[in-house]
Design a protein around this motif. Structure first.
Motif, PDB file in Angstrom:
ATOM      1  N   ALA A   1       0.834  -1.209   0.000  1.00  0.00           N
ATOM      2  CA  ALA A   1       0.000   0.000   0.000  1.00  0.00           C
ATOM      3  C   ALA A   1       0.867   1.258   0.000  1.00  0.00           C
ATOM      4  N   ALA A   2       1.907   1.253   0.844  1.00  0.00           N
ATOM      5  CA  ALA A   2       2.769   2.441   0.962  1.00  0.00           C
ATOM      6  C   ALA A   2       3.552   2.698  -0.326  1.00  0.00           C
ATOM      7  N   SER A   3       4.028   1.637  -0.957  1.00  0.00           N
ATOM      8  CA  SER A   3       4.876   1.814  -2.134  1.00  0.00           C
ATOM      9  C   SER A   3       4.087   2.174  -3.384  1.00  0.00           C
ATOM     10  N   GLN A   4       2.762   1.999  -3.354  1.00  0.00           N
ATOM     11  CA  GLN A   4       1.962   2.318  -4.533  1.00  0.00           C
ATOM     12  C   GLN A   4       1.833   3.817  -4.764  1.00  0.00           C
ATOM     13  N   LEU A   5       1.805   4.603  -3.694  1.00  0.00           N
ATOM     14  CA  LEU A   5       1.605   6.054  -3.856  1.00  0.00           C
ATOM     15  C   LEU A   5       2.711   6.703  -4.695  1.00  0.00           C
ATOM     16  N   PRO A   6       3.999   6.439  -4.404  1.00  0.00           N
ATOM     17  CA  PRO A   6       5.038   7.061  -5.247  1.00  0.00           C
ATOM     18  C   PRO A   6       5.026   6.583  -6.692  1.00  0.00           C
ATOM     19  N   PHE A   7       4.427   5.415  -6.961  1.00  0.00           N
ATOM     20  CA  PHE A   7       4.423   4.905  -8.329  1.00  0.00           C
ATOM     21  C   PHE A   7       3.480   5.699  -9.235  1.00  0.00           C
ATOM     22  N   ILE A   8       2.712   6.617  -8.641  1.00  0.00           N
ATOM     23  CA  ILE A   8       1.961   7.565  -9.472  1.00  0.00           C
ATOM     24  C   ILE A   8       2.930   8.352 -10.353  1.00  0.00           C
ATOM     25  N   LEU A   9       4.137   8.582  -9.817  1.00  0.00           N
ATOM     26  CA  LEU A   9       5.144   9.340 -10.559  1.00  0.00           C
ATOM     27  C   LEU A   9       5.584   8.599 -11.815  1.00  0.00           C
ATOM     28  N   THR A  10       5.526   7.267 -11.794  1.00  0.00           N
ATOM     29  CA  THR A  10       5.978   6.511 -12.964  1.00  0.00           C
ATOM     30  C   THR A  10       5.077   6.727 -14.173  1.00  0.00           C
ATOM     31  N   ILE A  11       3.838   7.137 -13.937  1.00  0.00           N
ATOM     32  CA  ILE A  11       2.949   7.465 -15.065  1.00  0.00           C
ATOM     33  C   ILE A  11       3.548   8.628 -15.854  1.00  0.00           C
ATOM     34  N   ILE A  12       4.077   9.611 -15.118  1.00  0.00           N
ATOM     35  CA  ILE A  12       4.733  10.752 -15.759  1.00  0.00           C
ATOM     36  C   ILE A  12       5.941  10.279 -16.550  1.00  0.00           C
ATOM     37  N   PHE A  13       6.755   9.381 -15.939  1.00  0.00           N
ATOM     38  CA  PHE A  13       7.977   8.924 -16.596  1.00  0.00           C
ATOM     39  C   PHE A  13       7.665   8.184 -17.884  1.00  0.00           C
ATOM     40  N   SER A  14       6.693   7.283 -17.816  1.00  0.00           N
ATOM     41  CA  SER A  14       6.378   6.476 -18.993  1.00  0.00           C
ATOM     42  C   SER A  14       5.841   7.339 -20.121  1.00  0.00           C
ATOM     43  N   THR A  15       5.034   8.338 -19.775  1.00  0.00           N
ATOM     44  CA  THR A  15       4.480   9.235 -20.802  1.00  0.00           C
ATOM     45  C   THR A  15       5.591  10.007 -21.494  1.00  0.00           C
ATOM     46  N   MET A  16       6.517  10.554 -20.707  1.00  0.00           N
ATOM     47  CA  MET A  16       7.626  11.312 -21.284  1.00  0.00           C
ATOM     48  C   MET A  16       8.527  10.410 -22.118  1.00  0.00           C
ATOM     49  N   GLY A  17       8.758   9.189 -21.643  1.00  0.00           N
ATOM     50  CA  GLY A  17       9.619   8.266 -22.377  1.00  0.00           C
ATOM     51  C   GLY A  17       9.035   7.876 -23.709  1.00  0.00           C
ATOM     52  N   ILE A  18       7.720   7.590 -23.731  1.00  0.00           N
ATOM     53  CA  ILE A  18       7.063   7.210 -24.981  1.00  0.00           C
ATOM     54  C   ILE A  18       7.094   8.363 -25.977  1.00  0.00           C
ATOM     55  N   ALA A  19       6.889   9.584 -25.479  1.00  0.00           N
ATOM     56  CA  ALA A  19       6.916  10.753 -26.366  1.00  0.00           C
ATOM     57  C   ALA A  19       8.314  10.991 -26.935  1.00  0.00           C
ATOM     58  N   MET A  20       9.343  10.672 -26.148  1.00  0.00           N
ATOM     59  CA  MET A  20      10.708  10.942 -26.576  1.00  0.00           C
ATOM     60  C   MET A  20      11.248   9.910 -27.559  1.00  0.00           C
ATOM     61  N   MET A  21      10.785   8.674 -27.472  1.00  0.00           N
ATOM     62  CA  MET A  21      11.412   7.568 -28.205  1.00  0.00           C
ATOM     63  C   MET A  21      11.483   7.758 -29.722  1.00  0.00           C
ATOM     64  N   PRO A  22      10.388   8.082 -30.412  1.00  0.00           N
ATOM     65  CA  PRO A  22      10.508   8.214 -31.879  1.00  0.00           C
ATOM     66  C   PRO A  22      11.391   9.384 -32.303  1.00  0.00           C
ATOM     67  N   ILE A  23      11.345  10.470 -31.531  1.00  0.00           N
ATOM     68  CA  ILE A  23      12.195  11.628 -31.857  1.00  0.00           C
ATOM     69  C   ILE A  23      13.655  11.269 -31.652  1.00  0.00           C
ATOM     70  N   ALA A  24      13.951  10.579 -30.534  1.00  0.00           N
ATOM     71  CA  ALA A  24      15.328  10.174 -30.247  1.00  0.00           C
ATOM     72  C   ALA A  24      15.849   9.215 -31.318  1.00  0.00           C
ATOM     73  N   ALA A  25      15.006   8.283 -31.757  1.00  0.00           N
ATOM     74  CA  ALA A  25      15.426   7.337 -32.793  1.00  0.00           C
ATOM     75  C   ALA A  25      15.771   8.067 -34.091  1.00  0.00           C
ATOM     76  N   ASP A  26      14.962   9.044 -34.453  1.00  0.00           N
ATOM     77  CA  ASP A  26      15.208   9.808 -35.681  1.00  0.00           C
ATOM     78  C   ASP A  26      16.504  10.602 -35.579  1.00  0.00           C
ATOM     79  N   LEU A  27      16.742  11.242 -34.441  1.00  0.00           N
ATOM     80  CA  LEU A  27      17.956  12.039 -34.262  1.00  0.00           C
ATOM     81  C   LEU A  27      19.200  11.154 -34.238  1.00  0.00           C
ATOM     82  N   CYS A  28      19.090   9.981 -33.625  1.00  0.00           N
ATOM     83  CA  CYS A  28      20.215   9.041 -33.625  1.00  0.00           C
ATOM     84  C   CYS A  28      20.523   8.576 -35.037  1.00  0.00           C
ATOM     85  N   HIS A  29      19.472   8.272 -35.795  1.00  0.00           N
ATOM     86  CA  HIS A  29      19.648   7.794 -37.165  1.00  0.00           C
ATOM     87  C   HIS A  29      20.344   8.841 -38.024  1.00  0.00           C
ATOM     88  N   ARG A  30      20.040  10.115 -37.791  1.00  0.00           N
ATOM     89  CA  ARG A  30      20.639  11.197 -38.576  1.00  0.00           C
ATOM     90  C   ARG A  30      21.901  11.756 -37.924  1.00  0.00           C
TER      91      ARG A  30
END
Length: 214
Positions: free
Chosen positions: A79-108
């Motif tokens: 129960a206690a450890s679930q509250l901070p995992f709300i923050l991981t929603i933010i991390f996953s959203t930012m990571g998914i948004a970054m991935m295709p842009i990062a792949a394109d920049l790496c490729h070029r």
């Protein structure tokens, strides 16, 4: 439920792949297997094993706490450890948004722009995570009391520790996504395995004496 959801998603993905590329069949894919397809398999295996290591890391604390201590402590810690995992929603959203842009920049090979992208996304991860973390740091007892009840307030130390860990996670950025999109998935696999081994070893070392705080 988890297995059924993955099976359902795979069936839907297969259906729409056939709609998008009706000219490609499984027989053609088998006939045209090449070095490129083997490279794809190698890439997929490394990333899949990294994800598996991450899942073990995220579950090992509960499993080993249950093995080394009592079921009651597992309930409070979960129960206690679930509250901070709300923050991981933010991390996953930012990571998914970054991935295709990062792949394109790496490729070029546009490394300076990639560096700037990583810095910007890391800053926003930290900016969005800070308010939630500050609330947890200020009123951890009240949060657990209100949401779960008096007996769960024993998890306050664990709640604060996990919140600190997630805040550090926010401040280090989407390292995994960057390594995978940059073709360095083997390094991500190595780091994941090392982290998993350390996590399990430290649980065995600290949990017997310190309980959920360990």
């Amino acid at each position: 439920a988890c297995i059924l959801s993955f099976v359902g998603a795979s069936l839907v993905a297969g259906y729409y792949l056939r709609q998008l590329y009706p000219e490609i069949s499984l027989r053609q894919l088998r006939e045209h297997s090449s070095v490129r397809s083997m490279a794809l398999v190698g890439f997929s295996l490394a990333t899949a094993m990294s994800a598996a290591s991450g899942n073990i890391i995220n579950r090992s604390d509960r499993l080993l706490l249950g093995y080394l201590r009592t079921p009651g402590e597992v309930g409070i810690y979960h129960a206690a450890s679930q509250l901070p995992f709300i923050l991981t929603i933010i991390f996953s959203t930012m990571g998914i948004a970054m991935m295709p842009i990062a792949a394109d920049l790496c490729h070029r090979n546009r490394i300076e722009e990639l560096d700037e992208l990583f810095k910007v996304t890391t800053k926003w991860r930290l900016y969005l995570a800070l308010p939630c973390a500050i609330v947890i740091f200020i009123i951890p007892y009240e949060l657990l009391l209100t949401m779960f009840g008096h007996e769960f307030t024993l998890g306050v130390p664990a709640l604060v520790i996990v919140a600190v860990a997630q805040l550090i996670n926010a401040g280090t950025g989407s390292v995994g996504s960057l390594l995978v999109m940059g073709g360095q998935q083997k390094w991500w696999l190595i780091l994941s395995i090392i982290t998993m081994a350390l996590n399990v070893a430290l649980n065995f070392l600290l949990v017997p004496n310190l309980g959920m705080t360990g």
